[in-house]
Scaffold this active site. Structure first.
Site, mmCIF file in Angstrom:
data_model
loop_
_atom_site.group_PDB
_atom_site.id
_atom_site.type_symbol
_atom_site.label_atom_id
_atom_site.label_comp_id
_atom_site.label_asym_id
_atom_site.label_seq_id
_atom_site.Cartn_x
_atom_site.Cartn_y
_atom_site.Cartn_z
ATOM 1 N N THR A 75 18.434 16.619 0.144
ATOM 2 C CA THR A 75 17.267 16.066 -0.532
ATOM 3 C C THR A 75 16.914 14.713 0.078
ATOM 4 O O THR A 75 17.508 14.287 1.086
ATOM 5 C CB THR A 75 17.490 16.046 -2.065
ATOM 6 N N LYS A 79 15.681 15.121 4.520
ATOM 7 C CA LYS A 79 15.137 16.443 4.845
ATOM 8 C C LYS A 79 14.738 16.589 6.314
ATOM 9 O O LYS A 79 14.939 17.639 6.912
ATOM 10 C CB LYS A 79 13.967 16.772 3.922
ATOM 11 N N ASP A 116 12.388 26.450 -1.414
ATOM 12 C CA ASP A 116 11.384 26.048 -2.408
ATOM 13 C C ASP A 116 10.293 27.104 -2.637
ATOM 14 O O ASP A 116 9.970 27.434 -3.778
ATOM 15 C CB ASP A 116 10.711 24.735 -1.981
ATOM 16 N N THR A 165 -6.452 13.733 -0.246
ATOM 17 C CA THR A 165 -6.702 13.339 1.138
ATOM 18 C C THR A 165 -6.941 14.620 1.943
ATOM 19 O O THR A 165 -6.010 15.333 2.293
ATOM 20 C CB THR A 165 -5.483 12.587 1.705
ATOM 21 N N ALA A 167 -7.739 15.320 4.927
ATOM 22 C CA ALA A 167 -7.157 15.447 6.275
ATOM 23 C C ALA A 167 -5.739 16.022 6.213
ATOM 24 O O ALA A 167 -5.310 16.755 7.104
ATOM 25 C CB ALA A 167 -7.136 14.082 6.955
ATOM 26 N N GLN A 259 15.216 28.139 -6.908
ATOM 27 C CA GLN A 259 15.510 27.704 -5.536
ATOM 28 C C GLN A 259 17.007 27.419 -5.400
ATOM 29 O O GLN A 259 17.619 27.682 -4.375
ATOM 30 C CB GLN A 259 14.617 26.554 -5.067
HETATM 31 P P1 ATR Z 1 6.043 16.647 -2.041
HETATM 32 O O1 ATR Z 1 6.668 16.653 -0.701
HETATM 33 O O2 ATR Z 1 7.006 16.691 -3.181
HETATM 34 O O3 ATR Z 1 4.987 17.704 -2.178
HETATM 35 P P2 ATR Z 1 4.347 14.388 -1.344
HETATM 36 O O4 ATR Z 1 4.461 14.739 0.092
HETATM 37 O O5 ATR Z 1 4.541 12.970 -1.737
HETATM 38 O O6 ATR Z 1 5.361 15.193 -2.239
HETATM 39 O O7 ATR Z 1 2.935 14.902 -1.871
HETATM 40 C C1 ATR Z 1 2.417 14.499 -3.073
HETATM 41 C C2 ATR Z 1 1.071 15.192 -3.306
HETATM 42 O O8 ATR Z 1 0.533 14.680 -4.530
HETATM 43 C C3 ATR Z 1 0.042 14.890 -2.242
HETATM 44 O O9 ATR Z 1 -0.758 16.044 -2.070
HETATM 45 C C4 ATR Z 1 -0.754 13.748 -2.850
HETATM 46 O O10 ATR Z 1 -2.073 13.636 -2.369
HETATM 47 P P3 ATR Z 1 -2.408 12.747 -1.049
HETATM 48 O O11 ATR Z 1 -2.030 13.586 0.130
HETATM 49 O O12 ATR Z 1 -3.864 12.472 -1.145
HETATM 50 O O13 ATR Z 1 -1.571 11.494 -1.166
HETATM 51 C C5 ATR Z 1 -0.776 14.175 -4.296
HETATM 52 N N1 ATR Z 1 -1.067 13.090 -5.226
HETATM 53 C C6 ATR Z 1 -0.224 12.117 -5.643
HETATM 54 N N2 ATR Z 1 -0.840 11.306 -6.524
HETATM 55 C C7 ATR Z 1 -2.115 11.794 -6.678
HETATM 56 C C8 ATR Z 1 -3.250 11.405 -7.470
HETATM 57 N N3 ATR Z 1 -3.195 10.342 -8.278
HETATM 58 N N4 ATR Z 1 -4.374 12.138 -7.372
HETATM 59 C C9 ATR Z 1 -4.434 13.200 -6.544
HETATM 60 N N5 ATR Z 1 -3.387 13.622 -5.775
HETATM 61 C C10 ATR Z 1 -2.242 12.937 -5.848
#
Ligand code: ATR
Length: 292
Positions: A75, A79, A116, A165, A167, A259
């Protein structure tokens, strides 16, 4: 329900060993689950938390392998290092671009898996919902989204991703063929054609603020199944809203359990006895740590 009091495992020269590497790792619920199953199955095994500092991952893994461990979960923050250390990447790891389970094979090689996505699917199916065909709207484009998208695509599910986001969603779509990307703000527009809605963002998680989703579940088809991978709290605002609309819900705790079950089978050679007892155990533990 019958109350099970975990006992200290008997440790001897035949004990099968596994654990979870992380930093920090004290919060991990994996030891609780695996040791519960080991005892329940009567397997001579033990699963321990392994706090390993950044920079020490490879030293720790080689040492555990040399010491006869069967493998480990990996974890945060290791990773990426896990992905780089494996000799054989399972398809699950290749497709999801991450490794959360290492198996130290008998031939000395290190195998890497990502459990996962398949854990997510197994949990949905354990709710009596077949995952095959249809269309899923995934909210978020992080590591969890990629693993889940890969497993859904493998089952012939059409995957649409909306991420704050854009992109990042485009980058995910570029690495996994078959994904459609839409703007975060327009996610609600495709809801009517979806059979599965999956929140993989941290929205709804305790302590993560109160951002809102760009959709109204009133637009959904009656058959939509709403899944959240957040499990603290178990009843997220999204699931509460879904229930109010009469939609079927799948909370995030089961994904965590399923998982883990996939790793358990690989290390200990026994199918994890997944049932309401382990769910109740985790539920009680999560509740205790929130209120304690
Ligand atoms: P994990 O690997 O557990 O999926 P992560 O890589 O930190 O965690 O991804 C978190 C996700 O939550 C992302 O898609 C993030 O969006 P961004 O790519 O735009 O950062 C999304 N996320 C977190 N807070 C958010 C918020 N307040 N509104 C919309 N999306 C959010």
């Amino acid at each position: 329900m019958e109350k099970t009091t975990p006992r200290a495992p008997r440790i001897d020269g035949h004990t099968l060993l596994a654990g979870v590497i992380g930093w920090p790792v004290a919060h991990s619920r994996s030891p609780l689950m695996h040791n519960f199953w080991l005892e329940k199955c009567g397997v001579n095994g033990a699963y321990v938390p392994l706090p390993v500092r950044p920079g020490q991952f490879e030293t720790a893994v080689r040492g555990l392998q040399a010491a006869g461990f069967r493998g480990v979960n990996v974890t945060i923050p290791h990773k990426e290092s896990a992905y780089g250390i494996v000799d054989r990447l399972d398809r699950s790891a290749e497709r999801s671009g991450s490794v959360n389970t290492l198996v130290f094979a008998d031939d000395g090689r290190i195998e890497g898996y990502s459990t996962d996505g398949d854990g997510f699917v197994a949990n949905v199916e354990a709710h009596g919902i077949p995952v095959h065909g249809g269309c899923a709207l995934l909210l978020g484009a992080g590591g969890a989204a990629r693993a889940i998208a890969a497993s859904l695509l493998d089952r012939g599910v059409k995957v649409i991703i909306a991420n704050r986001t854009r992109a990042r969603a485009e980058a995910l779509a570029a690495s996994l063929a078959g994904i459609t990307v839409i703007d975060w703000a327009r996610a609600g527009e495709v809801l009517a054609e979806c059979t599965l809605l999956v929140n993989t963002t941290s929205i709804g998680m305790e302590g993560a603020g109160n951002a809102a989703f760009p959709l109204d579940l009133g637009q959904a088809d009656r058959a939509l199944v709403v899944c959240d991978i957040v499990y603290v709290p178990r009843q997220t605002a999204l699931l509460v809203q879904a229930q109010a609309h009469g939609l079927r819900c799948v909370d995030g705790l089961g994904m965590l359990i399923h998982q883990a079950g996939l790793g358990f089978r690989k290390w200990f050679g026994v199918t994890a006895p997944i049932g309401p007892d382990v769910e109740a155990l985790l539920d009680a533990d999560l509740h205790a740590s929130r209120t304690g």
